[in-house]
Design a protein around this motif. Structure first.
Motif, PDB file in Angstrom:
ATOM      1  N   GLU A  67       0.853  -1.196   0.000  1.00 48.61           N
ATOM      2  CA  GLU A  67       0.000   0.000   0.000  1.00 48.61           C
ATOM      3  C   GLU A  67       0.886   1.243   0.000  1.00 48.61           C
ATOM      4  O   GLU A  67       1.751   1.401   0.868  1.00 48.61           O
ATOM      5  N   PHE A  91       4.852   8.919   3.670  1.00 50.33           N
ATOM      6  CA  PHE A  91       5.892   9.910   3.953  1.00 50.33           C
ATOM      7  C   PHE A  91       5.681  10.611   5.295  1.00 50.33           C
ATOM      8  O   PHE A  91       6.529  11.400   5.707  1.00 50.33           O
ATOM      9  N   PHE A 137      -5.387   8.410  -1.530  1.00 54.88           N
ATOM     10  CA  PHE A 137      -3.987   8.842  -1.572  1.00 54.88           C
ATOM     11  C   PHE A 137      -3.639   9.626  -2.845  1.00 54.88           C
ATOM     12  O   PHE A 137      -2.974  10.671  -2.790  1.00 54.88           O
TER      13      PHE A 137
HETATM   14  C1  SAM Z   1      -6.328  10.190   3.641  1.00 53.88           C
HETATM   15  S1  SAM Z   1      -4.824   9.387   4.082  1.00 53.88           S
HETATM   16  C2  SAM Z   1      -5.219   7.702   3.660  1.00 53.88           C
HETATM   17  C3  SAM Z   1      -4.360   6.705   4.388  1.00 53.88           C
HETATM   18  C4  SAM Z   1      -4.648   5.243   4.036  1.00 53.88           C
HETATM   19  N1  SAM Z   1      -4.393   4.983   2.659  1.00 53.88           N
HETATM   20  C5  SAM Z   1      -6.059   4.857   4.399  1.00 53.88           C
HETATM   21  O1  SAM Z   1      -6.868   4.616   3.491  1.00 53.88           O
HETATM   22  O2  SAM Z   1      -6.337   4.796   5.585  1.00 53.88           O
HETATM   23  C6  SAM Z   1      -3.658   9.834   2.790  1.00 53.88           C
HETATM   24  C7  SAM Z   1      -2.255   9.358   3.092  1.00 53.88           C
HETATM   25  O3  SAM Z   1      -1.411   9.609   1.963  1.00 53.88           O
HETATM   26  C8  SAM Z   1      -0.123   9.953   2.452  1.00 53.88           C
HETATM   27  N2  SAM Z   1       0.622  10.641   1.391  1.00 53.88           N
HETATM   28  C9  SAM Z   1       0.246  11.731   0.695  1.00 53.88           C
HETATM   29  N3  SAM Z   1       1.203  12.083  -0.204  1.00 53.88           N
HETATM   30  C10 SAM Z   1       2.211  11.179  -0.062  1.00 53.88           C
HETATM   31  C11 SAM Z   1       3.475  10.994  -0.699  1.00 53.88           C
HETATM   32  N4  SAM Z   1       3.896  11.821  -1.664  1.00 53.88           N
HETATM   33  N5  SAM Z   1       4.246   9.958  -0.322  1.00 53.88           N
HETATM   34  C12 SAM Z   1       3.813   9.103   0.662  1.00 53.88           C
HETATM   35  N6  SAM Z   1       2.639   9.242   1.316  1.00 53.88           N
HETATM   36  C13 SAM Z   1       1.842  10.256   0.958  1.00 53.88           C
HETATM   37  C14 SAM Z   1      -0.435  10.820   3.660  1.00 53.88           C
HETATM   38  O4  SAM Z   1       0.643  10.963   4.541  1.00 53.88           O
HETATM   39  C15 SAM Z   1      -1.621  10.065   4.268  1.00 53.88           C
HETATM   40  O5  SAM Z   1      -1.199   9.086   5.176  1.00 53.88           O
END
Ligand code: SAM
Length: 235
Positions: A67, A91, A137
């Motif tokens: 994921e 991140f 995401f």
């Molecule tokens: C709304 S949350 C959803 C988390 C998880 N996928 C869920 O469904 O519970 C969006 C996630 O994307 C991550 N995210 C956003 N941009 C990112 C990037 N460039 N690299 C890694 N993570 C990222 C954020 O830190 C956050 O944890």
């Protein structure tokens, strides 16, 4: 602070990271509320509904799952007893800390890594991955970074990989970008890109896959006139 219709507008990924790190440290009702943006009861209900959508559309039995943007790791909790292994990347250091301190299954790992700079040699579970999950995401990813991410997925995915994405999208003819938009509900500036279904389909065509299925979900839960929820299965 703006609400922009139509044009491709970049959002600031450092601010997105800061937003999620701050949410990780807010005094919220539950960990699910951090990533689902609702109170405890509604977040739990939403999590159950989303699990059902994923289970109905992807079989993770015996599969290696990756994921990207895993947040607090709720998908590991949902999938650990079915999949061979689960690796979550994010991140946000503070969200990965929550995942690591609350989820303790032998076949699950979480690590801090930017989605646009996946260091394959450092991954705690080695590719290839059979199932790749994006969940709420891609809306935080700018268009040019999307190309990098699709290339990375092609690189770490198995020959028969399936990609599952669940995402809020625009239900208008054009996309909507929230850029440093103050949200009273979130008590914070907020940035996100609500692409159209067609834009996502174009993005997923870059994957080494031949079939893209998309479907609306949670119609009854959505009280928005500009956005809706969809899932995509790319295989
Ligand atoms: C709304 S949350 C959803 C988390 C998880 N996928 C869920 O469904 O519970 C969006 C996630 O994307 C991550 N995210 C956003 N941009 C990112 C990037 N460039 N690299 C890694 N993570 C990222 C954020 O830190 C956050 O944890």
């Amino acid at each position: 602070m703006s609400r922009l219709y139509g044009d491709k507008e970049d959002i600031n990924s450092d601010k997105v990271k800061d937003f999620f790190n701050k949410r990780a440290n807010k005094d919220l009702e539950s960990d699910l509320s951090i990533v689902l943006f609702q109170d405890k009861e509604n977040s739990e209900q939403r999590h159950e509904e989303e699990k059902k959508v994923l289970f109905d559309n992807i079989d993770v039995t015996g599969k290696k799952v990756l994921e990207i943007g895993c947040g607090i790791g709720r998908w590991a909790e949902a999938l650990h007893d079915k999949c061979e292994s689960f690796l979550g990347l994010d991140f946000s250091e503070d969200l990965i800390e929550i995942a690591n301190s609350t989820i303790d299954f032998e076949n699950c790992n979480f690590q801090v890594m930017s989605a646009t700079d996946i260091k394959v040699d450092d991954l705690l579970i080695k590719p290839p991955f059979d199932v790749i999950i994006f969940s709420g995401f891609l809306m935080y990813i700018n268009d040019e970074d999307m190309e990098i991410i699709m290339d990375e997925v092609n690189n770490v995915g198995s020959e028969n990989m399936k990609v599952f994405d669940m995402e809020p999208v625009s239900c208008m003819e054009t996309r909507l970008t929230l850029k440093d938009f103050y949200s009273e509900g979130l008590e914070s500036d907020y940035s996100a890109i609500y692409r159209t279904e067609g834009e996502y389909i174009e993005i997923f065509k870059k994957l080494n896959c031949t079939n893209i299925h998309s479907e609306d979900i949670f119609k009854e839960l959505s009280d928005h006139t500009e956005t809706k929820y969809m899932f995509f299965v790319v295989e």
